[in-house]
Design a protein around this motif. Structure first.
Motif, PDB file in Angstrom:
ATOM      1  N   VAL A  42       0.891  -1.169   0.000  1.00 47.90           N
ATOM      2  CA  VAL A  42       0.000   0.000   0.000  1.00 47.90           C
ATOM      3  C   VAL A  42       0.923   1.210   0.000  1.00 47.90           C
ATOM      4  CG1 VAL A  42      -1.881  -1.128   1.246  1.00 47.90           C
ATOM      5  CG2 VAL A  42      -0.122   0.063   2.538  1.00 47.90           C
ATOM      6  N   PRO A  43       0.429   2.375  -0.334  1.00 45.39           N
ATOM      7  CA  PRO A  43       1.306   3.543  -0.237  1.00 45.39           C
ATOM      8  C   PRO A  43       1.813   3.693   1.197  1.00 45.39           C
ATOM      9  CG  PRO A  43      -0.675   4.093  -1.449  1.00 45.39           C
ATOM     10  CD  PRO A  43      -0.882   2.707  -0.875  1.00 45.39           C
ATOM     11  N   LEU A  44       3.129   3.868   1.333  1.00 47.52           N
ATOM     12  CA  LEU A  44       3.711   4.061   2.655  1.00 47.52           C
ATOM     13  C   LEU A  44       3.451   5.479   3.119  1.00 47.52           C
ATOM     14  CD1 LEU A  44       7.147   2.299   2.060  1.00 47.52           C
ATOM     15  CD2 LEU A  44       5.166   1.383   3.277  1.00 47.52           C
ATOM     16  N   ALA A  45       3.694   5.717   4.384  1.00 48.67           N
ATOM     17  CA  ALA A  45       3.559   7.078   4.898  1.00 48.67           C
ATOM     18  C   ALA A  45       4.441   7.997   4.053  1.00 48.67           C
ATOM     19  CB  ALA A  45       3.970   7.115   6.366  1.00 48.67           C
ATOM     20  N   ALA A  46       3.895   9.094   3.594  1.00 47.67           N
ATOM     21  CA  ALA A  46       4.557   9.951   2.601  1.00 47.67           C
ATOM     22  C   ALA A  46       5.997  10.315   2.953  1.00 47.67           C
ATOM     23  CB  ALA A  46       3.716  11.191   2.353  1.00 47.67           C
ATOM     24  N   PRO A  47       6.314  10.817   4.142  1.00 48.91           N
ATOM     25  CA  PRO A  47       7.714  11.184   4.409  1.00 48.91           C
ATOM     26  C   PRO A  47       8.664   9.980   4.347  1.00 48.91           C
ATOM     27  CG  PRO A  47       6.270  12.185   6.028  1.00 48.91           C
ATOM     28  CD  PRO A  47       5.435  11.230   5.226  1.00 48.91           C
ATOM     29  N   PHE A  48       8.233   8.825   4.833  1.00 42.99           N
ATOM     30  CA  PHE A  48       9.078   7.626   4.799  1.00 42.99           C
ATOM     31  C   PHE A  48       9.317   7.180   3.364  1.00 42.99           C
ATOM     32  CE2 PHE A  48       9.777   3.029   4.926  1.00 42.99           C
ATOM     33  CZ  PHE A  48      10.842   2.965   5.814  1.00 42.99           C
ATOM     34  N   ASP A  72      17.406   9.414  12.178  1.00 40.92           N
ATOM     35  CA  ASP A  72      17.090   8.696  13.409  1.00 40.92           C
ATOM     36  C   ASP A  72      15.619   8.313  13.350  1.00 40.92           C
ATOM     37  OD1 ASP A  72      19.654   9.175  14.220  1.00 40.92           O
ATOM     38  OD2 ASP A  72      19.136  10.804  15.583  1.00 40.92           O
ATOM     39  N   MET A  73      15.315   7.094  13.781  1.00 41.00           N
ATOM     40  CA  MET A  73      13.933   6.608  13.742  1.00 41.00           C
ATOM     41  C   MET A  73      13.564   6.017  15.089  1.00 41.00           C
ATOM     42  SD  MET A  73      14.112   4.532  10.166  1.00 41.00           S
ATOM     43  CE  MET A  73      12.369   4.416   9.933  1.00 41.00           C
ATOM     44  N   ALA A  86       9.558   0.728  22.669  1.00 42.68           N
ATOM     45  CA  ALA A  86      10.153   1.477  21.566  1.00 42.68           C
ATOM     46  C   ALA A  86      11.650   1.241  21.482  1.00 42.68           C
ATOM     47  CB  ALA A  86       9.873   2.966  21.742  1.00 42.68           C
ATOM     48  N   TRP A  87      12.157   1.340  20.256  1.00 43.35           N
ATOM     49  CA  TRP A  87      13.584   1.267  19.990  1.00 43.35           C
ATOM     50  C   TRP A  87      13.976   2.532  19.248  1.00 43.35           C
ATOM     51  CZ3 TRP A  87      10.548  -2.933  20.174  1.00 43.35           C
ATOM     52  CH2 TRP A  87      11.024  -4.053  20.876  1.00 43.35           C
ATOM     53  N   LEU A  88      15.031   3.181  19.712  1.00 46.28           N
ATOM     54  CA  LEU A  88      15.595   4.321  19.007  1.00 46.28           C
ATOM     55  C   LEU A  88      16.687   3.782  18.101  1.00 46.28           C
ATOM     56  CD1 LEU A  88      16.044   7.315  18.436  1.00 46.28           C
ATOM     57  CD2 LEU A  88      17.544   7.381  20.433  1.00 46.28           C
ATOM     58  N   CYS A  89      16.536   4.001  16.814  1.00 42.20           N
ATOM     59  CA  CYS A  89      17.483   3.529  15.801  1.00 42.20           C
ATOM     60  C   CYS A  89      18.170   4.768  15.236  1.00 42.20           C
ATOM     61  CB  CYS A  89      16.751   2.778  14.694  1.00 42.20           C
ATOM     62  SG  CYS A  89      15.642   1.492  15.305  1.00 42.20           S
ATOM     63  N   LEU A 116      16.896  -1.733   6.500  1.00 37.34           N
ATOM     64  CA  LEU A 116      17.647  -0.560   6.945  1.00 37.34           C
ATOM     65  C   LEU A 116      18.892  -0.979   7.722  1.00 37.34           C
ATOM     66  CD1 LEU A 116      14.638   1.354   8.566  1.00 37.34           C
ATOM     67  CD2 LEU A 116      15.525   1.707   6.268  1.00 37.34           C
ATOM     68  N   ASN A 117      19.940  -0.183   7.615  1.00 42.35           N
ATOM     69  CA  ASN A 117      21.102  -0.286   8.495  1.00 42.35           C
ATOM     70  C   ASN A 117      21.005   0.829   9.513  1.00 42.35           C
ATOM     71  OD1 ASN A 117      22.533  -2.489   7.591  1.00 42.35           O
ATOM     72  ND2 ASN A 117      24.045  -1.307   6.465  1.00 42.35           N
ATOM     73  N   CYS A 118      21.578   0.607  10.693  1.00 40.07           N
ATOM     74  CA  CYS A 118      21.677   1.684  11.673  1.00 40.07           C
ATOM     75  C   CYS A 118      23.006   1.543  12.404  1.00 40.07           C
ATOM     76  CB  CYS A 118      20.501   1.684  12.636  1.00 40.07           C
ATOM     77  SG  CYS A 118      20.492   0.359  13.842  1.00 40.07           S
ATOM     78  N   ASN A 119      23.475   2.638  13.026  1.00 45.53           N
ATOM     79  CA  ASN A 119      24.752   2.554  13.726  1.00 45.53           C
ATOM     80  C   ASN A 119      24.605   2.545  15.237  1.00 45.53           C
ATOM     81  OD1 ASN A 119      24.291   5.205  14.396  1.00 45.53           O
ATOM     82  ND2 ASN A 119      26.150   6.009  13.485  1.00 45.53           N
ATOM     83  N   ARG A 120      23.373   2.581  15.728  1.00 43.02           N
ATOM     84  CA  ARG A 120      23.116   2.459  17.167  1.00 43.02           C
ATOM     85  C   ARG A 120      21.667   2.073  17.356  1.00 43.02           C
ATOM     86  NH1 ARG A 120      24.857   3.320  22.126  1.00 43.02           N
ATOM     87  NH2 ARG A 120      23.581   4.401  23.654  1.00 43.02           N
ATOM     88  N   LEU A 121      21.431   1.213  18.325  1.00 42.27           N
ATOM     89  CA  LEU A 121      20.085   0.737  18.621  1.00 42.27           C
ATOM     90  C   LEU A 121      19.914   0.775  20.133  1.00 42.27           C
ATOM     91  CD1 LEU A 121      17.562  -0.568  17.326  1.00 42.27           C
ATOM     92  CD2 LEU A 121      18.651  -2.772  17.691  1.00 42.27           C
ATOM     93  N   GLU A 122      18.870   1.429  20.588  1.00 41.53           N
ATOM     94  CA  GLU A 122      18.657   1.584  22.023  1.00 41.53           C
ATOM     95  C   GLU A 122      17.188   1.326  22.347  1.00 41.53           C
ATOM     96  OE1 GLU A 122      19.042   5.129  25.359  1.00 41.53           O
ATOM     97  OE2 GLU A 122      19.950   5.377  23.394  1.00 41.53           O
ATOM     98  N   ARG A 123      16.951   0.395  23.256  1.00 39.22           N
ATOM     99  CA  ARG A 123      15.574   0.107  23.660  1.00 39.22           C
ATOM    100  C   ARG A 123      15.139   1.117  24.699  1.00 39.22           C
ATOM    101  NH1 ARG A 123      13.020  -5.438  26.130  1.00 39.22           N
ATOM    102  NH2 ARG A 123      10.942  -4.606  26.374  1.00 39.22           N
ATOM    103  N   LYS A 124      13.983   1.714  24.468  1.00 39.73           N
ATOM    104  CA  LYS A 124      13.427   2.703  25.388  1.00 39.73           C
ATOM    105  C   LYS A 124      12.305   2.046  26.185  1.00 39.73           C
ATOM    106  CE  LYS A 124      15.742   6.326  24.125  1.00 39.73           C
ATOM    107  NZ  LYS A 124      16.618   7.000  25.048  1.00 39.73           N
ATOM    108  N   LEU A 125      12.370   2.192  27.474  1.00 39.33           N
ATOM    109  CA  LEU A 125      11.335   1.611  28.342  1.00 39.33           C
ATOM    110  C   LEU A 125      10.331   2.639  28.740  1.00 39.33           C
ATOM    111  CD1 LEU A 125      13.688  -0.545  30.556  1.00 39.33           C
ATOM    112  CD2 LEU A 125      12.392  -1.273  28.583  1.00 39.33           C
TER     113      LEU A 125
END
Length: 125
Positions: A42-48, A72-73, A86-89, A116-125
């Motif tokens: 389906v069409p993805l969210a426009a900015p993404f 950053d996502m 949530a995860w901060l990528c 996607l590749n990312c250079n840091r992944l952090e789980r947010k509680l």
């Protein structure tokens, strides 16, 4: 997206020889997994969608002056208890996009996959 995978990391190891010829594996660096996002076509969210297409187009141009823009996502999932997790990528950029096979003999949704590749992944509680 209906499916997310690759939210993880591993240590790259180096072997160090100690006294009496003993070997130890020590952590060298953290390597993050490739994040895979899947959804029905389906069409993805426009900015993404614009961002993914811009990254792809900047690599396709022969005299590309444009650089891939890493972003950053935040990926948010709902737990079974309706508690968001949530995860901060950090510094994400697309490395692949594909469409599942299309079969006219079977009814089903075509699935789109963005990697996607990312250079840091952090789980947010």
């Amino acid at each position: 997206f209906t499916e997310v995978s690759g939210l993880g990391w591993n240590y790259e190891k180096q072997t160090q020889t100690g006294s009496e010829n003993t070997a130890q594996e020590l952590p060298k660096a953290i390597k993050y997994g490739k994040i895979t996002l899947k959804s029905p076509l389906v069409p993805l969210a426009a900015p993404f969608e614009i961002w993914v297409n811009d990254c792809c187009n900047s690599l396709n141009m022969k005299n590309a002056k444009d650089q891939i823009i890493a972003l950053d996502m935040v990926i948010t999932l709902q737990s079974q208890a309706n508690v968001p997790v949530a995860w901060l990528c950090s510094h994400c950029y697309p490395v692949g996009c594909s469409l599942s096979g299309l079969d006219a003999a079977r009814s089903g949704l075509a699935m789109e996959t963005v990697t996607l590749n990312c250079n840091r992944l952090e789980r947010k509680l």
